[in-house]
Design a protein around this motif. Structure first.
Motif, PDB file in Angstrom:
ATOM      1  N   GLN A 120      -9.520  18.047 -68.427  1.00 42.89           N
ATOM      2  CA  GLN A 120      -8.425  18.407 -67.538  1.00 42.89           C
ATOM      3  C   GLN A 120      -7.294  19.124 -68.276  1.00 42.89           C
ATOM      4  OE1 GLN A 120      -6.991  15.280 -64.955  1.00 42.89           O
ATOM      5  NE2 GLN A 120      -9.032  14.385 -64.694  1.00 42.89           N
ATOM      6  N   LEU A 121      -7.416  19.246 -69.578  1.00 41.49           N
ATOM      7  CA  LEU A 121      -6.348  19.825 -70.377  1.00 41.49           C
ATOM      8  C   LEU A 121      -6.586  21.307 -70.606  1.00 41.49           C
ATOM      9  CD1 LEU A 121      -6.085  17.052 -73.110  1.00 41.49           C
ATOM     10  CD2 LEU A 121      -4.906  17.162 -70.914  1.00 41.49           C
ATOM     11  N   SER A 122      -5.494  22.021 -70.866  1.00 40.62           N
ATOM     12  CA  SER A 122      -5.608  23.422 -71.243  1.00 40.62           C
ATOM     13  C   SER A 122      -5.896  23.521 -72.732  1.00 40.62           C
ATOM     14  CB  SER A 122      -4.320  24.171 -70.908  1.00 40.62           C
ATOM     15  OG  SER A 122      -3.240  23.679 -71.685  1.00 40.62           O
ATOM     16  N   GLY A 123      -6.037  24.729 -73.224  1.00 45.98           N
ATOM     17  CA  GLY A 123      -6.353  24.927 -74.625  1.00 45.98           C
ATOM     18  C   GLY A 123      -5.176  24.676 -75.540  1.00 45.98           C
ATOM     19  N   SER A 124      -5.391  24.927 -76.828  1.00 47.85           N
ATOM     20  CA  SER A 124      -4.358  24.701 -77.829  1.00 47.85           C
ATOM     21  C   SER A 124      -3.297  25.794 -77.767  1.00 47.85           C
ATOM     22  CB  SER A 124      -4.998  24.667 -79.218  1.00 47.85           C
ATOM     23  OG  SER A 124      -5.606  25.913 -79.507  1.00 47.85           O
ATOM     24  N   MET A 172       2.523  30.549 -71.123  1.00 53.62           N
ATOM     25  CA  MET A 172       2.666  29.189 -71.619  1.00 53.62           C
ATOM     26  C   MET A 172       3.729  29.100 -72.707  1.00 53.62           C
ATOM     27  SD  MET A 172       0.695  27.354 -69.821  1.00 53.62           S
ATOM     28  CE  MET A 172       0.734  25.840 -70.756  1.00 53.62           C
ATOM     29  N   GLN A 173       4.090  30.245 -73.289  1.00 54.72           N
ATOM     30  CA  GLN A 173       5.162  30.317 -74.286  1.00 54.72           C
ATOM     31  C   GLN A 173       4.960  29.363 -75.459  1.00 54.72           C
ATOM     32  OE1 GLN A 173       8.375  32.594 -74.031  1.00 54.72           O
ATOM     33  NE2 GLN A 173       6.350  33.397 -73.474  1.00 54.72           N
ATOM     34  N   GLY A 174       3.730  29.332 -75.921  1.00 52.34           N
ATOM     35  CA  GLY A 174       3.432  28.543 -77.109  1.00 52.34           C
ATOM     36  C   GLY A 174       3.089  27.100 -76.840  1.00 52.34           C
ATOM     37  N   PHE A 175       3.034  26.700 -75.571  1.00 53.50           N
ATOM     38  CA  PHE A 175       2.609  25.345 -75.239  1.00 53.50           C
ATOM     39  C   PHE A 175       1.087  25.289 -75.120  1.00 53.50           C
ATOM     40  CE2 PHE A 175       6.772  23.848 -73.123  1.00 53.50           C
ATOM     41  CZ  PHE A 175       7.120  23.132 -74.250  1.00 53.50           C
ATOM     42  N   GLY A 176       0.542  24.106 -75.377  1.00 56.29           N
ATOM     43  CA  GLY A 176      -0.878  23.863 -75.170  1.00 56.29           C
ATOM     44  C   GLY A 176      -1.094  22.457 -74.663  1.00 56.29           C
ATOM     45  N   TRP A 177      -2.354  22.131 -74.413  1.00 57.55           N
ATOM     46  CA  TRP A 177      -2.751  20.777 -73.996  1.00 57.55           C
ATOM     47  C   TRP A 177      -1.975  20.278 -72.768  1.00 57.55           C
ATOM     48  CZ3 TRP A 177      -1.025  20.934 -79.381  1.00 57.55           C
ATOM     49  CH2 TRP A 177      -2.051  21.198 -80.278  1.00 57.55           C
ATOM     50  N   ALA A 178      -1.544  21.170 -71.910  1.00 50.23           N
ATOM     51  CA  ALA A 178      -0.687  20.765 -70.786  1.00 50.23           C
ATOM     52  C   ALA A 178      -1.500  20.094 -69.687  1.00 50.23           C
ATOM     53  CB  ALA A 178       0.043  21.968 -70.221  1.00 50.23           C
ATOM     54  N   THR A 179      -0.879  19.163 -69.012  1.00 48.88           N
ATOM     55  CA  THR A 179      -1.381  18.637 -67.745  1.00 48.88           C
ATOM     56  C   THR A 179      -0.357  19.014 -66.693  1.00 48.88           C
ATOM     57  OG1 THR A 179      -0.313  16.526 -68.231  1.00 48.88           O
ATOM     58  CG2 THR A 179      -2.623  16.728 -68.824  1.00 48.88           C
ATOM     59  N   HIS A 223       0.247  10.399 -67.643  1.00 46.02           N
ATOM     60  CA  HIS A 223      -1.185  10.666 -67.747  1.00 46.02           C
ATOM     61  C   HIS A 223      -1.415  11.808 -68.733  1.00 46.02           C
ATOM     62  CE1 HIS A 223      -1.854   8.781 -63.498  1.00 46.02           C
ATOM     63  NE2 HIS A 223      -1.567   7.896 -64.435  1.00 46.02           N
ATOM     64  N   ILE A 224      -1.357  11.467 -70.003  1.00 44.94           N
ATOM     65  CA  ILE A 224      -1.415  12.441 -71.086  1.00 44.94           C
ATOM     66  C   ILE A 224      -2.573  12.064 -72.001  1.00 44.94           C
ATOM     67  CG2 ILE A 224      -0.145  13.363 -73.069  1.00 44.94           C
ATOM     68  CD1 ILE A 224       2.423  12.439 -71.520  1.00 44.94           C
ATOM     69  N   THR A 225      -3.214  13.058 -72.573  1.00 46.70           N
ATOM     70  CA  THR A 225      -4.299  12.793 -73.509  1.00 46.70           C
ATOM     71  C   THR A 225      -4.093  13.585 -74.791  1.00 46.70           C
ATOM     72  OG1 THR A 225      -5.932  12.248 -71.819  1.00 46.70           O
ATOM     73  CG2 THR A 225      -6.780  13.038 -73.927  1.00 46.70           C
ATOM     74  N   ASN A 261      -0.681  24.021 -85.862  1.00 49.82           N
ATOM     75  CA  ASN A 261      -0.048  23.851 -84.558  1.00 49.82           C
ATOM     76  C   ASN A 261      -1.067  23.626 -83.453  1.00 49.82           C
ATOM     77  OD1 ASN A 261      -1.116  26.415 -84.197  1.00 49.82           O
ATOM     78  ND2 ASN A 261       0.792  27.363 -83.554  1.00 49.82           N
ATOM     79  N   SER A 262      -2.344  23.868 -83.760  1.00 49.38           N
ATOM     80  CA  SER A 262      -3.383  23.741 -82.741  1.00 49.38           C
ATOM     81  C   SER A 262      -4.496  22.778 -83.129  1.00 49.38           C
ATOM     82  CB  SER A 262      -3.974  25.131 -82.442  1.00 49.38           C
ATOM     83  OG  SER A 262      -2.996  25.970 -81.856  1.00 49.38           O
ATOM     84  N   TRP A 263      -4.329  22.042 -84.221  1.00 51.30           N
ATOM     85  CA  TRP A 263      -5.304  21.018 -84.565  1.00 51.30           C
ATOM     86  C   TRP A 263      -5.361  19.966 -83.451  1.00 51.30           C
ATOM     87  CZ3 TRP A 263      -4.923  19.184 -90.380  1.00 51.30           C
ATOM     88  CH2 TRP A 263      -5.537  20.139 -91.186  1.00 51.30           C
ATOM     89  N   PRO A 264      -6.543  19.483 -83.101  1.00 48.09           N
ATOM     90  CA  PRO A 264      -6.626  18.428 -82.093  1.00 48.09           C
ATOM     91  C   PRO A 264      -5.772  17.208 -82.429  1.00 48.09           C
ATOM     92  CG  PRO A 264      -8.792  19.342 -82.546  1.00 48.09           C
ATOM     93  CD  PRO A 264      -7.864  19.960 -83.548  1.00 48.09           C
ATOM     94  N   ASP A 265      -5.682  16.869 -83.708  1.00 49.48           N
ATOM     95  CA  ASP A 265      -4.904  15.693 -84.108  1.00 49.48           C
ATOM     96  C   ASP A 265      -3.407  15.903 -83.911  1.00 49.48           C
ATOM     97  OD1 ASP A 265      -5.182  13.093 -84.860  1.00 49.48           O
ATOM     98  OD2 ASP A 265      -5.343  13.471 -86.996  1.00 49.48           O
ATOM     99  N   ASN A 266      -2.986  17.155 -83.742  1.00 52.99           N
ATOM    100  CA  ASN A 266      -1.570  17.458 -83.517  1.00 52.99           C
ATOM    101  C   ASN A 266      -1.277  17.725 -82.051  1.00 52.99           C
ATOM    102  OD1 ASN A 266      -0.870  17.165 -86.192  1.00 52.99           O
ATOM    103  ND2 ASN A 266      -1.130  19.325 -86.684  1.00 52.99           N
ATOM    104  N   GLY A 267      -2.168  17.253 -81.188  1.00 49.68           N
ATOM    105  CA  GLY A 267      -2.001  17.477 -79.763  1.00 49.68           C
ATOM    106  C   GLY A 267      -0.639  17.041 -79.255  1.00 49.68           C
TER     107      GLY A 267
END
Length: 729
Positions: free
Chosen positions: A282-286, A294-301, A310-312, A126-132
């Motif tokens: 500019q992104l948050s963590g996984s 964050m309730q289980g969210f990551g990579w938020a902008t 504007h998402i990465t 759920n936190s792999w970079p490729d699964n962003g």
């Protein structure tokens, strides 16, 4: 010990010059040491599954309103949410990526990974970079999952949603089979030893100039990737040869050939876009390491950036085609129409942009359909044009859309179902009628009469074959089973076919002799049934010779597969590098042999007591590969006794390592006289060395537990013989 020479192709974690390591590699505790630890609640073997032992997912799925669910999923595709707007007003490409990445972790080396248990919900996936940002895709699905509840698992929902996404954009779909049952905790899988993710500078796993190959059973090129680095090997976009090499290697380890690789790449990239609109800092963590709120969210902008698109995620920015929500041939048309130049995305990632593209070949902006932007290709996409073999396939698909349609549909189906095992496990109205070779088909068998089984068992016991020979043949047939992808097992009797009949662990010459005699005497029994029935008869005789009358349960109805049902090459990864139950090790390993024993037991679905009693019983039966005497700690080999445990734990014996063979062979001598009594291996001595295993071994060594030992061995043996008998009552 029978230390056989040999080398696994492709670079094996068990061989080489590395220091001895664990099969676990980096664990969730390593990545997130401050995460809430729930293991304490699983003490005593209690499962984290809230559904309970009585829940039958197949029954629940069969009661599902399947058409209503698909209608709801279709409606969701264009129901853009303010908190996470849909690119181009359509979530289809997003859900295709979600499904692809749920299934794409499958690897042939050990059958682990894949879509069959919904692991994308848990760390580390759920936190792999490729699964962003796939955390958002799963949240978009929550209202649907909540509505249909127990009737659809998350694991099935991920894949079905990907199918519906393809259909909603006019793409070809081969079918869908349900039956993936959710788990509720992370599975223990070796994902690698690296201490960095791909986005943190992890080194590529293939470095030819340094003699570094991709370890088995791994398939991804870098830690935190599903497949390859899309920017190029180690992020190098100029290494065209290396890019094709990485793709060919990783896809083949996920059971895909060149044509399937090209079809999947082109078909998947016919839809949607890459995201690299803002610098990654500019992104948050996984999700796994995120704050509670964050309730289980990551990579938020922030909301404004999300609204603008504007998402990465990958860092690459742009769509592959001018019609990102419509199936067609634009991907190959643009790939071959234009020359491409190397550029960088706003996030700083390497990508390729067409030189002087026509406006009609430009893509709409993800948020503003009135705005046109250039399309892109990744370095991985460019490999389909640069590599000679990939190019031949790509040019064929360019000129034959129907061929691409069929190849993509089949490859997508294989991607999403490869780890589900036999077709008999599939559920639902869209299971294809066609049976595919990678499903390891076995012709239906028939249940033999009890009298026929009894007559055969009497005949085989009077044939001159020994208990150990019959036990070894049955074990060789059944112990190939993997509960990771439900391949192997006794059904089909593929132990008599290539490549299994030539595996060193199976003692081919002896196996051939035993199978010939079984075939001669089996009558109307299938070979698959007869091999197991012969092994059962041998176990019963061994128990009787030890003074115990037991009946080993037999389930008949196995069929016999032929060469025409068997993709021999695909069975090569099932060959055991080590099988502690037979005291077999192909060659000196960098992973401790006791670790490999535990890994084998896990793939067989065994508990700690089952693993323990099976190994002790196999030693007593003299079932070592090569008929070595290591670990046969008994003077009455061939009888089902608890002597292995009694003599292993006997304090009158002192064990010392044999220096000439490192720490793989040991001598047990009488403490007083110094006379040699036994020889053993690491997999033997660990049952006296490890405190937990010793505690179990002591139970089987205690006076009064001899019958318990026999009963428990028979139960565990029966479990192994019956593994994989799906659809056979």
């Amino acid at each position: 010990m029978d230390i056989k020479t040999g080398q696994m192709s492709g670079g094996c974690p068990f061989t080489g010059d590395n220091s001895v390591r664990s099969l676990l590699g980096r664990t969730n505790k390593d990545w997130w040491p401050d995460a809430l630890q729930l293991e304490i609640l699983a003490q005593g073997g209690k499962s984290a599954d809230p559904m309970g032992d009585d829940f039958n997912y197949a029954e629940a799925f069969n009661a599902l309103d399947y058409n209503a669910l698909k209608a709801d999923l279709t409606a969701l595709m264009t129901d853009s949410q303010d908190w996470w707007p849909a690119d181009y007003g359509h979530y289809g490409p997003f859900f295709i990526r979600m499904a692809w990445h749920a299934a794409g972790t499958y690897r042939t080396g050990d059958g682990r990974g894949g879509s069959s248990s919904g692991q994308q919900r848990f760390a580390p996936l759920n936190s792999w970079p490729d699964n962003g940002n796939l955390d958002k895709a799963r949240r978009l699905l929550w209202p649907v999952k909540q509505k249909y509840g127990k009737h659809i698992s998350w694991a099935d929902l991920f894949i079905l949603t990907g199918n519906v996404a393809i259909e909603s954009m006019g793409g070809p779909v081969f079918g869908f089979g349900g039956g993936r049952e959710d788990v509720f905790e992370p599975e223990t899988v070796y994902w690698g030893t690296e201490e960095l993710w791909v986005d943190q500078g992890a080194e590529t796993r293939i470095l030819p100039d340094e003699g570094k190959a991709l370890d088995n059973p791994l398939a991804a090129i870098q830690m935190g990737l599903i497949y390859v680095n899309p920017e190029g090997p180690g992020g190098n976009p100029h290494d065209a040869e290396g890019m094709a090499r990485d793709m060919r290697e990783t896809f083949s380890r996920m059971a895909m050939n060149d044509e399937e690789t090209v079809a999947l790449t082109a078909g998947g990239h016919a839809f949607g876009k890459c995201h690299g609109a803002v610098p990654p800092d500019q992104l948050s963590g996984s999700p796994e390491g995120g704050a509670l709120e964050m309730q289980g969210f990551g990579w938020a902008t922030d909301k404004a950036q999300i609204a603008e698109g504007h998402i990465t995620t990958s860092g690459i920015e742009g769509a592959w085609t001018p019609n990102p929500t419509q199936w067609g041939g634009d991907y190959f048309r643009l790939l071959f129409k234009y020359d491409y130049e190397l550029t960088k995305s706003p996030a700083g990632a390497h990508q390729w942009t067409p030189i002087n593209p026509e406006e009609a070949d430009m893509a709409p902006d993800a948020r503003d359909p009135n705005k046109k932007v250039p399309t892109i290709m990744t370095t991985a996409d460019m490999a389909l044009k640069r590599d000679p073999e990939y190019r031949k396939i790509s040019e064929r698909f360019l000129n034959d859309q129907a061929a691409l349609d069929d190849a993509f549909a089949r490859a997508w189906f294989k991607l999403c179902h490869r780890d589900m095992g036999p077709k008999t496990r599939y559920l639902g109205p869209e299971v294809p009628e066609e049976t595919l070779i990678w499903q390891d088909p076995v012709p239906a068998g028939s249940k033999p009469a009890d009298a026929a089984v009894s007559d055969f068992q009497s005949a085989i016991l009077n044939s001159g074959l020994s208990v150990s020979e019959l036990v070894k043949a049955a074990w060789a047939s059944a112990s190939t089973y993997r509960n990771s992808d439900h391949r192997g097992g006794s059904n089909g009797a593929r132990v008599r076919l290539a490549p299994q009949n030539g595996w060193a662990a199976n003692d081919p010459e002896e196996l051939s002799k035993v199978l010939s005699k079984i075939d001669e005497l089996r009558g109307d029994l299938s070979m698959a049934d007869a091999i197991v029935a012969a092994g059962n008869a041998a176990v019963e005789k061994a128990a009787k010779d030890a003074g115990f009358n037991v009946s080993v349960p037999f389930t008949g109805g196995r069929g016999d597969a032929g060469d025409e049902h068997t993709d021999a090459e695909s069975f090569e990864p099932l060959e055991p590098f080590a099988d502690g139950f037979r005291n077999y090790l192909r060659t000196k390993a960098t992973v401790k042999t006791e670790d490999m024993l535990v890994d084998k037991a896990n793939l067989l679905g065994l508990s700690m007591p089952e693993m323990t009693v099976l190994l002790g019983g196999m030693r007593a039966l003299g079932a070592n590969s090569g008929n070595t005497k290591h670990g046969v700690l008994t003077e009455r080999a061939g009888q089902l006794t608890n002597d292995f445990f009694v003599n292993l734990l006997d304090m009158a014996t002192e064990w010392k390592v044999v220096d000439t063979s490192g720490d793989e062979e040991f001598i047990g001598s009488d403490r007083k006289s110094g006379e040699e009594k036994w020889r053993a291996t690491r997999t033997d001595l660990v049952f006296g060395s490890n405190s937990q295993l010793r505690a179990v071994a002591e139970v089987y060594a205690e006076n009064g537990n001899e019958q318990k030992f026999v009963n428990d061995f028979v139960s565990a043996w029966t479990k192994i013989m019956n593994n994989g008998l799906f659809g056979i009552a």
